[in-house]
Design a protein around this motif. Sequence first.
Motif, PDB file in Angstrom:
ATOM      1  N   UNK A 150       0.966  -1.268   0.060  1.00 30.69           N
ATOM      2  CA  UNK A 150      -0.133   0.071   0.124  1.00 30.69           C
ATOM      3  C   UNK A 150       0.981   1.074   0.182  1.00 30.69           C
ATOM      4  N   UNK A 151       0.503   2.410  -0.699  1.00 36.80           N
ATOM      5  CA  UNK A 151       1.294   3.548  -0.582  1.00 36.80           C
ATOM      6  C   UNK A 151       0.097   4.738  -0.617  1.00 36.80           C
ATOM      7  N   UNK A 152       0.524   5.735  -0.225  1.00 39.86           N
ATOM      8  CA  UNK A 152      -0.469   6.958  -0.015  1.00 39.86           C
ATOM      9  C   UNK A 152      -0.920   7.454  -1.417  1.00 39.86           C
ATOM     10  N   UNK A 153      -2.196   7.757  -1.768  1.00 35.51           N
ATOM     11  CA  UNK A 153      -2.661   8.065  -3.102  1.00 35.51           C
ATOM     12  C   UNK A 153      -3.297   9.376  -3.108  1.00 35.51           C
ATOM     13  N   UNK A 154      -3.620   9.999  -4.308  1.00 37.09           N
ATOM     14  CA  UNK A 154      -4.318  11.181  -4.301  1.00 37.09           C
ATOM     15  C   UNK A 154      -3.736  12.285  -3.903  1.00 37.09           C
ATOM     16  N   UNK A 155      -4.220  13.274  -3.231  1.00 34.01           N
ATOM     17  CA  UNK A 155      -3.823  14.448  -2.568  1.00 34.01           C
ATOM     18  C   UNK A 155      -3.049  14.068  -1.277  1.00 34.01           C
ATOM     19  N   UNK A 156      -3.585  12.829  -0.659  1.00 40.09           N
ATOM     20  CA  UNK A 156      -2.536  12.429   0.491  1.00 40.09           C
ATOM     21  C   UNK A 156      -1.118  11.778  -0.123  1.00 40.09           C
ATOM     22  N   UNK A 157      -0.817  11.527  -1.303  1.00 35.14           N
ATOM     23  CA  UNK A 157       0.329  11.072  -1.579  1.00 35.14           C
ATOM     24  C   UNK A 157       1.145  11.950  -2.335  1.00 35.14           C
ATOM     25  N   UNK A 158       0.390  12.822  -3.321  1.00 36.70           N
ATOM     26  CA  UNK A 158       1.137  13.570  -4.136  1.00 36.70           C
ATOM     27  C   UNK A 158       0.953  15.115  -4.110  1.00 36.70           C
ATOM     28  N   UNK A 159       0.423  15.565  -3.128  1.00 33.33           N
ATOM     29  CA  UNK A 159       0.077  17.122  -3.021  1.00 33.33           C
ATOM     30  C   UNK A 159       1.630  17.774  -2.932  1.00 33.33           C
ATOM     31  N   UNK A 160       1.366  19.022  -3.550  1.00 32.43           N
ATOM     32  CA  UNK A 160       2.811  19.716  -3.329  1.00 32.43           C
ATOM     33  C   UNK A 160       2.427  21.165  -2.987  1.00 32.43           C
ATOM     34  N   UNK A 161       3.426  21.554  -2.220  1.00 28.04           N
ATOM     35  CA  UNK A 161       2.963  23.160  -1.945  1.00 28.04           C
ATOM     36  C   UNK A 161       4.359  24.004  -1.878  1.00 28.04           C
ATOM     37  N   UNK A 162       4.524  25.247  -2.100  1.00 28.10           N
ATOM     38  CA  UNK A 162       5.866  25.745  -1.949  1.00 28.10           C
ATOM     39  C   UNK A 162       6.303  25.728  -0.642  1.00 28.10           C
ATOM     40  N   UNK A 163       7.542  25.351  -0.433  1.00 27.01           N
ATOM     41  CA  UNK A 163       7.998  24.969   1.152  1.00 27.01           C
ATOM     42  C   UNK A 163       7.847  23.679   1.918  1.00 27.01           C
ATOM     43  N   UNK A 164       7.063  22.903   1.311  1.00 28.79           N
ATOM     44  CA  UNK A 164       6.637  21.762   1.883  1.00 28.79           C
ATOM     45  C   UNK A 164       7.557  20.444   1.243  1.00 28.79           C
ATOM     46  N   UNK A 282      -5.387  20.400   9.098  1.00 28.36           N
ATOM     47  CA  UNK A 282      -6.301  20.594   9.925  1.00 28.36           C
ATOM     48  C   UNK A 282      -7.641  19.973   9.664  1.00 28.36           C
ATOM     49  N   UNK A 283      -7.703  19.692   8.287  1.00 24.99           N
ATOM     50  CA  UNK A 283      -8.996  19.202   7.609  1.00 24.99           C
ATOM     51  C   UNK A 283      -9.104  17.685   7.765  1.00 24.99           C
ATOM     52  N   UNK A 284     -10.228  17.113   8.011  1.00 28.23           N
ATOM     53  CA  UNK A 284     -10.513  15.841   8.151  1.00 28.23           C
ATOM     54  C   UNK A 284     -10.490  15.143   6.841  1.00 28.23           C
ATOM     55  N   UNK A 285     -10.196  13.860   6.591  1.00 28.75           N
ATOM     56  CA  UNK A 285      -9.656  13.350   5.309  1.00 28.75           C
ATOM     57  C   UNK A 285     -11.026  13.464   4.334  1.00 28.75           C
ATOM     58  N   UNK A 286     -12.175  13.500   4.727  1.00 28.79           N
ATOM     59  CA  UNK A 286     -13.357  13.467   3.956  1.00 28.79           C
ATOM     60  C   UNK A 286     -13.315  14.844   2.960  1.00 28.79           C
ATOM     61  N   UNK A 287     -12.919  15.945   4.002  1.00 26.19           N
ATOM     62  CA  UNK A 287     -13.003  17.412   3.262  1.00 26.19           C
ATOM     63  C   UNK A 287     -12.121  17.460   2.460  1.00 26.19           C
ATOM     64  N   UNK A 288     -11.050  16.691   2.242  1.00 28.15           N
ATOM     65  CA  UNK A 288      -9.866  16.669   1.134  1.00 28.15           C
ATOM     66  C   UNK A 288     -10.365  15.869  -0.244  1.00 28.15           C
ATOM     67  N   UNK A 289     -11.472  15.041  -0.041  1.00 24.45           N
ATOM     68  CA  UNK A 289     -11.778  14.282  -1.204  1.00 24.45           C
ATOM     69  C   UNK A 289     -12.206  15.126  -2.463  1.00 24.45           C
ATOM     70  N   UNK A 290     -12.931  16.321  -2.309  1.00 21.11           N
ATOM     71  CA  UNK A 290     -13.273  16.983  -3.611  1.00 21.11           C
ATOM     72  C   UNK A 290     -12.081  17.473  -4.418  1.00 21.11           C
ATOM     73  N   UNK A 291     -10.776  17.163  -3.824  1.00 20.13           N
ATOM     74  CA  UNK A 291      -9.566  17.509  -4.685  1.00 20.13           C
ATOM     75  C   UNK A 291      -8.587  16.380  -4.942  1.00 20.13           C
ATOM     76  N   UNK A 292      -8.971  15.300  -4.632  1.00 20.25           N
ATOM     77  CA  UNK A 292      -8.259  14.248  -4.320  1.00 20.25           C
ATOM     78  C   UNK A 292      -7.754  13.836  -5.770  1.00 20.25           C
ATOM     79  N   UNK A 293      -9.016  13.754  -6.786  1.00 15.69           N
ATOM     80  CA  UNK A 293      -8.605  13.265  -8.224  1.00 15.69           C
ATOM     81  C   UNK A 293      -7.646  14.262  -9.003  1.00 15.69           C
TER      82      UNK A 293
END
Length: 315
Positions: A150-164, A282-293
């Motif tokens: 198993x490996x992290x997927x979607x926003x949980x595995x591939x999010x990027x932000x400046x400075x992160x 700070x957001x729960x996982x459900x709140x991130x699902x709209x941007x997961x794809x």
Amino acid sequence: MRSSLLAGLCLLLVSGAAHAAVPETTTVVELDSGRIRGQTEAAVTTFSGIRYARAPVGPLRWKEPVRPEPWTGVADATKPGEQCTQAEAGKRVGAEDCLFVNVTVPAKRTGKRLPVMVWLHGGGFTTGSGADYDARRLAAKGGVMVVTVNYRLGAFGYLGLPGLSGSGTFGLADQLEALRWTKRNAAAFGGDAGNVTVFGESAGGMSTCALLTSPAMRGLADRAIIQSGSCMLEWVSGTYLPIPGMPSFTPYVPLKANHATGLEAAKKLGCPAGRELECLRAKPADALMPVNESFSSSLAYGTPLLPREPAEALR
């Protein structure tokens, strides 16, 4: 001939062997983090839901994976752990606490160390799990130790932000950690840590290709098999999805583009400028699902794990 061989490997992995009804027995092995109990049935012994990294939650969300805390006693390894967070029929399934591997080995040992095969699942970097694949037939008939990851997927595995730190490559970092875990623990299952093949299909194939070009991969695998996920893969406009005007793209993106996708996702979720990471953590996982794809096929290069675009690096 080569295509037939790859197709056969995939069939061996996905297709479970027919098993007669026989009693199950438990088997205990000792890992570097503690003892686990698996089960032997017919021709194979399986160990499922083995933790290879701590839960990437809270302050560990969007951090490199961390080795698990040692445990006392014997941990149960007879059923798979949670699949990583993903969408199914529009709803969230799985959990962030998902960094588990499953190991399948032949029940009968010859005394020789088993070749090791580490499987990375497909699913567009947004769906799937290691437990989706039944490795019993491959292990029994191939005489190998099979590890599915198993490996992290979607926003949980591939999010990027400046400075992160780690932007765009958290899922890749998980795969590398699973390979390190395999090297450390292969002998406990009868496997040969000096004979490791990493293989995968679709997103797993693309990940395998990326690993081939990552400096962090050195010493972790000896061979690689890429199925339906060439380093040179590029979807010509309109071929990935039948959407008019959809531009050509590859599964690998420059870090700057990954950051832009992350900033746009944070804005969509109502996070204030300059506080995106704090807000998203700070957001729960459900709140991130709209941007997961948004992070499908969005593995970032120009990073410590992937300094160069994989196709260029391979050439």
